[in-house]
Design an enzyme around this catalytic site. Structure first.
Site, PDB file in Angstrom:
ATOM      1  N   ALA A  43       0.674  -1.156  -0.116  1.00  0.00           N
ATOM      2  CA  ALA A  43       0.044  -0.025   0.167  1.00  0.00           C
ATOM      3  C   ALA A  43       0.723   1.348   0.033  1.00  0.00           C
ATOM      4  O   ALA A  43       0.409   2.326  -0.522  1.00  0.00           O
ATOM      5  CB  ALA A  43      -0.977   0.148   1.151  1.00  0.00           C
ATOM      6  N   GLU A  45       3.186   1.916  -1.624  1.00  0.00           N
ATOM      7  CA  GLU A  45       3.848   2.229  -2.898  1.00  0.00           C
ATOM      8  C   GLU A  45       2.547   2.720  -4.033  1.00  0.00           C
ATOM      9  O   GLU A  45       2.842   3.182  -5.229  1.00  0.00           O
ATOM     10  CB  GLU A  45       4.405   1.245  -3.741  1.00  0.00           C
ATOM     11  N   ALA A  67      -4.798  -3.826   1.210  1.00  0.00           N
ATOM     12  CA  ALA A  67      -5.127  -4.456   2.448  1.00  0.00           C
ATOM     13  C   ALA A  67      -4.183  -4.055   3.474  1.00  0.00           C
ATOM     14  O   ALA A  67      -2.830  -4.522   3.357  1.00  0.00           O
ATOM     15  CB  ALA A  67      -5.550  -5.691   2.453  1.00  0.00           C
ATOM     16  N   VAL A  68      -4.374  -3.258   4.527  1.00  0.00           N
ATOM     17  CA  VAL A  68      -3.339  -2.988   5.390  1.00  0.00           C
ATOM     18  C   VAL A  68      -3.897  -3.518   6.806  1.00  0.00           C
ATOM     19  O   VAL A  68      -4.983  -2.952   7.183  1.00  0.00           O
ATOM     20  CB  VAL A  68      -2.970  -1.359   5.654  1.00  0.00           C
ATOM     21  N   ILE A  69      -3.223  -4.455   7.491  1.00  0.00           N
ATOM     22  CA  ILE A  69      -3.677  -5.135   8.694  1.00  0.00           C
ATOM     23  C   ILE A  69      -3.001  -4.916   9.797  1.00  0.00           C
ATOM     24  O   ILE A  69      -1.453  -4.648   9.617  1.00  0.00           O
ATOM     25  CB  ILE A  69      -3.951  -6.562   8.479  1.00  0.00           C
ATOM     26  N   THR A  73       2.954  -4.338  15.444  1.00  0.00           N
ATOM     27  CA  THR A  73       3.688  -3.074  15.357  1.00  0.00           C
ATOM     28  C   THR A  73       3.178  -1.917  14.933  1.00  0.00           C
ATOM     29  O   THR A  73       1.928  -2.040  14.575  1.00  0.00           O
ATOM     30  CB  THR A  73       4.867  -3.244  14.389  1.00  0.00           C
ATOM     31  N   HIS A  75       4.000  -0.093  12.413  1.00  0.00           N
ATOM     32  CA  HIS A  75       4.220  -0.121  10.935  1.00  0.00           C
ATOM     33  C   HIS A  75       2.707  -0.019  10.358  1.00  0.00           C
ATOM     34  O   HIS A  75       2.943   1.083   9.711  1.00  0.00           O
ATOM     35  CB  HIS A  75       4.783  -1.310  10.213  1.00  0.00           C
ATOM     36  N   PHE A 100     -10.394   5.390  -2.953  1.00  0.00           N
ATOM     37  CA  PHE A 100      -9.653   4.735  -2.121  1.00  0.00           C
ATOM     38  C   PHE A 100     -10.121   3.307  -1.478  1.00  0.00           C
ATOM     39  O   PHE A 100     -11.027   3.292  -0.830  1.00  0.00           O
ATOM     40  CB  PHE A 100      -9.504   5.580  -0.824  1.00  0.00           C
ATOM     41  N   ARG A 114     -14.669  -7.688   4.340  1.00  0.00           N
ATOM     42  CA  ARG A 114     -14.746  -6.424   3.422  1.00  0.00           C
ATOM     43  C   ARG A 114     -14.330  -6.905   2.027  1.00  0.00           C
ATOM     44  O   ARG A 114     -14.028  -5.826   1.155  1.00  0.00           O
ATOM     45  CB  ARG A 114     -14.072  -5.335   3.989  1.00  0.00           C
TER      46      ARG A 114
HETATM   47  N1  INI Z   1       1.784  -3.229   3.058  1.00  0.00           N
HETATM   48  C1  INI Z   1       0.414  -3.616   2.729  1.00  0.00           C
HETATM   49  O1  INI Z   1      -0.071  -3.227   1.613  1.00  0.00           O
HETATM   50  N2  INI Z   1      -0.296  -3.917   3.746  1.00  0.00           N
HETATM   51  C2  INI Z   1       0.172  -4.231   4.967  1.00  0.00           C
HETATM   52  O2  INI Z   1      -0.612  -4.732   6.133  1.00  0.00           O
HETATM   53  C3  INI Z   1       1.626  -3.754   5.254  1.00  0.00           C
HETATM   54  N3  INI Z   1       2.112  -4.186   6.579  1.00  0.00           N
HETATM   55  O3  INI Z   1       1.541  -4.583   7.661  1.00  0.00           O
HETATM   56  O4  INI Z   1       3.405  -3.809   6.879  1.00  0.00           O
HETATM   57  C4  INI Z   1       2.313  -3.402   4.388  1.00  0.00           C
HETATM   58  N4  INI Z   1       3.610  -3.081   4.374  1.00  0.00           N
HETATM   59  C5  INI Z   1       4.469  -2.974   3.312  1.00  0.00           C
HETATM   60  C6  INI Z   1       4.539  -1.401   2.741  1.00  0.00           C
HETATM   61  O5  INI Z   1       3.506  -1.087   1.870  1.00  0.00           O
HETATM   62  C7  INI Z   1       5.572  -1.354   1.595  1.00  0.00           C
HETATM   63  O6  INI Z   1       5.463  -2.061   0.696  1.00  0.00           O
HETATM   64  C8  INI Z   1       7.010  -1.675   2.303  1.00  0.00           C
HETATM   65  O7  INI Z   1       7.217  -0.946   3.731  1.00  0.00           O
HETATM   66  C9  INI Z   1       8.293  -1.237   1.391  1.00  0.00           C
HETATM   67  O8  INI Z   1       8.156   0.048   1.023  1.00  0.00           O
END
Ligand code: INI
Length: 139
Positions: A43, A45, A67-69, A73, A75, A100, A114
């Site tokens: 996400a 990128e 999908a960001v879970i 952490t 992050h 979005f 979802r």
């Molecule tokens: N990227 C996601 O699309 N979803 C996530 O849940 C996620 N987590 O949890 O870390 C995630 N991380 C990677 C990030 O999008 C980048 O690709 C990475 O940091 C390199 O730039």
């Protein structure tokens, strides 16, 4: 021409969003030949690729799917927040709809709900929002 930009992170879920978006667009009269799917690593990128696509001059809208879970952490907070902010920035700077369709959830179960099971499909919603916004901006 409609571009959908999808992230490979959590790809089993994102593929369901992509399928839903494609079905919704084709079901509403968009030709498959006019839809391009571009995969990115995660996400984080999505905004830079959405920016490049929106800048080609041949695109009517971008549908960003991911999908960001949360996990354990923080992050998640950075990825989800910057992804959303970046996509909004691209939308306003390019003057093109950037939908979005990025799930941001505490658990993978909430994502699955979802992505075409209990709670609809965010890919469908995002595709429909992009299409509607294209028409609003043209009217
Ligand atoms: N990227 C996601 O699309 N979803 C996530 O849940 C996620 N987590 O949890 O870390 C995630 N991380 C990677 C990030 O999008 C980048 O690709 C990475 O940091 C390199 O730039």
């Amino acid at each position: 021409m409609l571009f959908r930009s999808a992230s490979r992170f959590n790809d089993l879920i994102v593929e369901r969003l992509v399928d839903g978006a494609l079905e919704a667009l084709v079901g509403h009269g968009v030709r498959e030949a006019d839809i391009t799917v571009t995969w990115v690593p995660g996400a984080w990128e999505l905004p830079v690729v959405a920016q490049r696509l929106a800048g080609t001059g041949t695109v009517d809208a971008v549908v960003a799917l991911g999908a960001v879970i949360k996990g354990s952490t923080d992050h998640y907070t950075h990825v989800a927040g910057q992804c959303a902010a970046g996509l909004m920035r691209v939308q306003l700077e390019s003057r093109l709809p950037v939908a979005f369709g990025v799930l941001t959830t505490e658990t993978i179960e909430q994502c699955i709900e979802r992505a075409g099971t209990k709670a609809g499909n965010k890919g469908v919603e995002a595709a429909m929002a992009a299409l509607e916004t294209v028409l609003v901006l043209r009217s």
